[in-house]
Design a protein around this motif. Structure first.
Motif, PDB file in Angstrom:
ATOM      1  N   PHE A  60     -18.154  -1.023  14.660  1.00  0.00           N
ATOM      2  CA  PHE A  60     -18.411  -2.089  14.755  1.00  0.00           C
ATOM      3  C   PHE A  60     -17.250  -2.722  15.760  1.00  0.00           C
ATOM      4  CE2 PHE A  60     -20.678  -1.914  10.486  1.00  0.00           C
ATOM      5  CZ  PHE A  60     -21.856  -1.544  10.991  1.00  0.00           C
ATOM      6  N   ILE A  61     -15.978  -2.576  15.386  1.00  0.00           N
ATOM      7  CA  ILE A  61     -15.015  -3.108  16.205  1.00  0.00           C
ATOM      8  C   ILE A  61     -15.176  -2.607  17.608  1.00  0.00           C
ATOM      9  CG2 ILE A  61     -12.538  -3.095  16.606  1.00  0.00           C
ATOM     10  CD1 ILE A  61     -12.231  -3.006  13.483  1.00  0.00           C
TER      11      ILE A  61
ATOM     12  N   ASN B  28     -21.156  -9.782  16.293  1.00  0.00           N
ATOM     13  CA  ASN B  28     -20.690  -9.262  17.810  1.00  0.00           C
ATOM     14  C   ASN B  28     -21.333  -8.017  18.140  1.00  0.00           C
ATOM     15  OD1 ASN B  28     -19.365 -11.168  19.661  1.00  0.00           O
ATOM     16  ND2 ASN B  28     -18.447 -11.932  17.462  1.00  0.00           N
ATOM     17  N   ALA B  29     -21.039  -6.912  17.170  1.00  0.00           N
ATOM     18  CA  ALA B  29     -21.584  -5.648  17.323  1.00  0.00           C
ATOM     19  C   ALA B  29     -23.223  -5.684  17.894  1.00  0.00           C
ATOM     20  CB  ALA B  29     -21.269  -4.634  16.603  1.00  0.00           C
TER      21      ALA B  29
ATOM     22  N   GLY C  63     -21.752 -10.878  23.158  1.00  0.00           N
ATOM     23  CA  GLY C  63     -21.298 -11.817  21.940  1.00  0.00           C
ATOM     24  C   GLY C  63     -20.222 -12.516  22.447  1.00  0.00           C
ATOM     25  N   THR C  64     -19.679 -13.311  21.480  1.00  0.00           N
ATOM     26  CA  THR C  64     -18.364 -14.086  21.609  1.00  0.00           C
ATOM     27  C   THR C  64     -17.096 -13.313  21.810  1.00  0.00           C
ATOM     28  OG1 THR C  64     -17.736 -14.366  19.377  1.00  0.00           O
ATOM     29  CG2 THR C  64     -19.301 -16.075  20.517  1.00  0.00           C
ATOM     30  N   ARG C  65     -17.177 -12.014  21.195  1.00  0.00           N
ATOM     31  CA  ARG C  65     -16.060 -10.989  21.465  1.00  0.00           C
ATOM     32  C   ARG C  65     -14.904 -11.782  20.700  1.00  0.00           C
ATOM     33  NH1 ARG C  65     -16.453  -7.991  27.049  1.00  0.00           N
ATOM     34  NH2 ARG C  65     -18.643  -7.041  26.575  1.00  0.00           N
ATOM     35  N   SER C  66     -15.093 -12.469  19.549  1.00  0.00           N
ATOM     36  CA  SER C  66     -14.091 -13.015  18.684  1.00  0.00           C
ATOM     37  C   SER C  66     -14.396 -12.764  17.284  1.00  0.00           C
ATOM     38  CB  SER C  66     -14.059 -14.344  18.838  1.00  0.00           C
ATOM     39  OG  SER C  66     -13.283 -15.025  17.830  1.00  0.00           O
ATOM     40  N   ALA C  67     -13.323 -12.039  16.568  1.00  0.00           N
ATOM     41  CA  ALA C  67     -13.722 -11.768  15.141  1.00  0.00           C
ATOM     42  C   ALA C  67     -13.774 -13.340  14.222  1.00  0.00           C
ATOM     43  CB  ALA C  67     -12.566 -10.881  14.681  1.00  0.00           C
TER      44      ALA C  67
END
Length: 65
Positions: free
Chosen positions: A28-29, A47-48, A57-61
């Motif tokens: 997922f990362i 995001n994945a 996606g936002t590409r933020s965790a």
């Protein structure tokens, strides 16, 4: 009526269970372009799924993203 593509993609992950300290989320990362092993994986997974669906996606965790 057809389900949205992100719902169809998300359903593919039904049954996934992380192990230990959020280990097992590496795929997922990579798909999400964010996060590291050990991070809470809720936003990483969302995001994945978005990225797999062709939606950036936002590409933020961060869960607030």
């Amino acid at each position: 009526m057809t389900a949205p593509v992100w719902i169809v993609e998300g359903m593919k992950d039904l049954g996934f269970h992380e192990t230990g300290n959020n280990q097992g989320i590496e795929k997922f990362i990579a798909q999400a372009h964010c996060g590291v092993p050990g991070d809470p994986w809720c936003a990483i997974w969302v995001n994945a799924v978005l990225e797999r669906s062709g939606i950036r996606g936002t590409r933020s965790a961060s869960s607030q993203s």
